[in-house]
Design a protein around this motif. Structure first.
Motif, PDB file in Angstrom:
ATOM      1  N   LEU A  95      45.921  39.164  47.791  1.00  0.00           N
ATOM      2  CA  LEU A  95      44.685  39.495  47.946  1.00  0.00           C
ATOM      3  C   LEU A  95      43.666  38.735  47.967  1.00  0.00           C
ATOM      4  CD1 LEU A  95      44.936  42.859  45.750  1.00  0.00           C
ATOM      5  CD2 LEU A  95      45.086  42.830  48.048  1.00  0.00           C
ATOM      6  N   LYS A  96      42.353  38.790  48.733  1.00  0.00           N
ATOM      7  CA  LYS A  96      41.577  37.836  48.838  1.00  0.00           C
ATOM      8  C   LYS A  96      40.624  37.844  47.652  1.00  0.00           C
ATOM      9  CE  LYS A  96      37.141  36.685  51.388  1.00  0.00           C
ATOM     10  NZ  LYS A  96      36.405  37.307  52.137  1.00  0.00           N
ATOM     11  N   HIS A  97      40.487  36.511  46.966  1.00  0.00           N
ATOM     12  CA  HIS A  97      39.524  36.556  45.743  1.00  0.00           C
ATOM     13  C   HIS A  97      38.355  35.781  45.886  1.00  0.00           C
ATOM     14  CE1 HIS A  97      43.659  37.426  44.138  1.00  0.00           C
ATOM     15  NE2 HIS A  97      43.209  37.632  43.081  1.00  0.00           N
ATOM     16  N   THR A  98      37.309  36.441  45.428  1.00  0.00           N
ATOM     17  CA  THR A  98      36.020  35.914  45.640  1.00  0.00           C
ATOM     18  C   THR A  98      35.487  35.672  44.292  1.00  0.00           C
ATOM     19  OG1 THR A  98      35.718  36.678  47.752  1.00  0.00           O
ATOM     20  CG2 THR A  98      33.821  35.706  46.852  1.00  0.00           C
ATOM     21  N   LEU A  99      34.921  34.469  43.839  1.00  0.00           N
ATOM     22  CA  LEU A  99      34.367  34.446  42.352  1.00  0.00           C
ATOM     23  C   LEU A  99      32.767  34.295  42.890  1.00  0.00           C
ATOM     24  CD1 LEU A  99      35.042  33.829  39.503  1.00  0.00           C
ATOM     25  CD2 LEU A  99      34.760  31.651  40.035  1.00  0.00           C
TER      26      LEU A  99
ATOM     27  N   ARG B  84      26.197  40.797  35.645  1.00  0.00           N
ATOM     28  CA  ARG B  84      26.196  39.430  35.046  1.00  0.00           C
ATOM     29  C   ARG B  84      27.640  38.669  35.892  1.00  0.00           C
ATOM     30  NH1 ARG B  84      27.206  40.206  28.749  1.00  0.00           N
ATOM     31  NH2 ARG B  84      25.230  41.370  28.251  1.00  0.00           N
ATOM     32  N   VAL B  85      27.428  37.379  35.526  1.00  0.00           N
ATOM     33  CA  VAL B  85      28.438  36.707  36.306  1.00  0.00           C
ATOM     34  C   VAL B  85      29.272  36.101  34.990  1.00  0.00           C
ATOM     35  CG1 VAL B  85      27.238  35.871  38.207  1.00  0.00           C
ATOM     36  CG2 VAL B  85      27.011  34.905  36.132  1.00  0.00           C
ATOM     37  N   PRO B  86      30.617  35.858  35.389  1.00  0.00           N
ATOM     38  CA  PRO B  86      31.173  35.853  36.492  1.00  0.00           C
ATOM     39  C   PRO B  86      31.882  37.184  36.742  1.00  0.00           C
ATOM     40  CG  PRO B  86      32.903  34.816  35.031  1.00  0.00           C
ATOM     41  CD  PRO B  86      31.543  34.936  34.230  1.00  0.00           C
ATOM     42  N   ILE B  87      31.848  37.415  38.331  1.00  0.00           N
ATOM     43  CA  ILE B  87      32.796  38.496  38.686  1.00  0.00           C
ATOM     44  C   ILE B  87      33.732  38.248  39.697  1.00  0.00           C
ATOM     45  CG2 ILE B  87      31.143  40.616  38.204  1.00  0.00           C
ATOM     46  CD1 ILE B  87      30.416  40.770  41.282  1.00  0.00           C
ATOM     47  N   LEU B  88      34.989  38.708  39.628  1.00  0.00           N
ATOM     48  CA  LEU B  88      35.964  38.336  40.446  1.00  0.00           C
ATOM     49  C   LEU B  88      36.317  39.272  41.617  1.00  0.00           C
ATOM     50  CD1 LEU B  88      38.015  35.823  41.196  1.00  0.00           C
ATOM     51  CD2 LEU B  88      39.572  37.207  39.965  1.00  0.00           C
TER      52      LEU B  88
END
Lengths: 216, 239
Positions: B4-8, B53-57
């Motif tokens: 799956l595509k991962h975006t941080l 909040r960050v981070p989220i993935l």
């Protein structure tokens, strides 16, 4: 390996662990300390000088969610999903409960009307998130009880203890949350996690701070 | 395997994001990165991030994983060989250290950004206690668990990145004096390519902007240091 949980009688973070240990029927000993008067051995053993800490033989584990995770590995049936992603999501959801516990103290220790109203607004914001999740499932993560539910348990024991002092229903507008609180409170593990006179001790602790909400 | 595509999603200065970023680089994970502004969060972000909040993935189309520790463990699990110990007790000990590292970051944040002189000195002393604890844990090992890096070490990377930004001040405060193992550990961590990858190119400038904006005690008591830090970075960036 022997388990000794070091605790403070009304600490919500300790309650998480006690509830899980009781639910999973894992034998352990419990040692209470006074946080205003920490014994030397405790200060030495606990890097953050907080409770709970769990002695596993001579090894010391700290951080309630870390301890919960470890306790789960001792259970015959895991309270965590097998899938890596679902496990991670469960952990993240458990962490979220910590924010709410913090906000609870803000609400019920607020000394002015303004700080009380601000904290209540924060609490409602968290409640909205929970209500949304609970509309999707019976428990906080899925239709089965999972480890995350034990992370949330102290929120409900705290609110339940304060109910006699409140002139308003904290869960008004959040029906699923109200139902969920009842189902968590009725778990035998959670019931037995409260020390004797728990409700009274919580009320006394809150009253000591002379909070605004009592003037209402 | 990563399908799956991962975006941080991160802030440039966020130490919790830095942990995850460094780990994803170390593990050669294919991912996109989206930077957002701390004080101007976009609507799409507020909608999907439970704590804003960050981070989220972001994973695939609709899964959002939050909490840096949970993200780190997930990344480790999908990219063998795992660098988190498998023994439950060792894992629990390491996880406790994740939290300890977070506590250090909180203390450092107050040390750097607090306007209050009393708070500054209080947190300076707290940091010394924290570093002493880390020194004890390290014993004679290269990393927390021995010669090989493990997941917990990534939690300490942001601490040393920040200590390196303020090196002259740290030396003056004698904050890390006599902590030889701690300092050597920092050197080892900072030499890793993934540490460099975890730190954005304009990191120092952003830190200077941050302390200047709040006029923190650290900033007020070290005007020459921050002026030269800013000038050096402007030079490097051709400004």
């Amino acid at each position: 390996m022997s388990l000794t949980l070091v605790s403070f009688n009304i600490c919500p973070y300790v309650l998480r662990v006690v509830a899980a240990l009781n639910h999973l029927k894992i034998p352990y000993e419990i040692k209470y300390i006074d946080l205003e008067n920490k014994p030397d051995w405790f200060v030495k053993a606990s890097p953050l000088e907080k409770v709970p800490i769990l002695f596993v033989g001579e090894t010391v584990l700290f951080e309630s969610l870390v301890i919960l995770d470890y306790v789960n590995t001792l259970a015959p049936q895991s309270l965590l999903p097998n899938d890596n992603l679902q496990k991670a999501l469960n952990r993240a959801r458990a962490e979220f409960s910590g924010e709410i516990i913090g906000t609870f103290w803000s609400v019920f220790s607020a000394k002015t009307e303004e700080s009380f109203k601000n904290s209540i607004a924060d609490l409602k914001w968290y409640f909205e998130k929970l209500e949304g999740w609970l509309q999707q499932s019976k428990f906080i993560f899925s239709n089965e009880l999972t480890l995350a539910d034990f992370a949330y348990a102290p929120i409900f024991t705290l609110f339940d203890a304060l109910k006699p002092l409140l002139k308003f229903n904290l869960y008004e507008g959040f029906p699923r949350l109200q139902e969920y609180s009842q189902s968590i409170l009725s778990l035998p593990g959670v019931q037995s996690s409260k020390v004797e006179n728990y409700d009274q001790l919580i009320q006394e602790r809150i009253k000591k701070g002379d909070p605004f909400f009592l003037t209402q | 395997m990563q399908k799956l595509k991962h975006t941080l999603v991160t802030f440039k200065l966020c130490p919790f994001c830095m942990r995850v970023l460094a780990l994803m680089c170390y593990k050669n994970i294919k991912f996109e990165i989206k930077f957002i502004e701390m004080y101007c969060k976009p609507e799409w972000f507020v909608k999907i991030s439970p704590l804003s909040r960050v981070p989220i993935l972001m994973i695939g189309d609709d899964i959002v994983l939050f909490e840096s520790d949970a993200i780190m463990e997930y990344i480790d699990e999908i990219s063998p060989p795992q660098i988190m110990p498998s023994d439950p007790i060792q894992k629990a000990l390491d996880r406790g250290k994740f939290e300890y590292a977070s506590e250090i970051m909180k203390n450092m944040s107050i040390f750097v950004f607090s306007q209050d002189e009393e708070k500054f000195f209080k947190h300076k002393e707290l940091l010394k206690t924290n570093f002493e604890q880390v020194e004890k844990w390290l014993d004679d090992k290269k990393y927390m668990n021995g010669e090989q890096i493990s997941l917990v070490d990534f939690c300490f990377i942001p601490i040393f990145v920040n200590l390196s930004v303020f090196k002259p001040i740290i030396q003056q405060c004698e904050l890390t004096k006599n902590f030889t193992r701690f300092n050597k550990y920092g050197e080892n961590l900072l030499q890793l390519p993934c540490s460099k990858a975890g730190r954005v190119p304009d990191y120092e400038l952003l830190v200077v902007e941050g302390v200047k904006k709040v006029n923190s005690y650290l900033y007020r008591s070290n005007p020459c240091f921050f002026k030269s830090l800013q000038q050096n970075n402007n030079l490097l960036q051709g400004k």
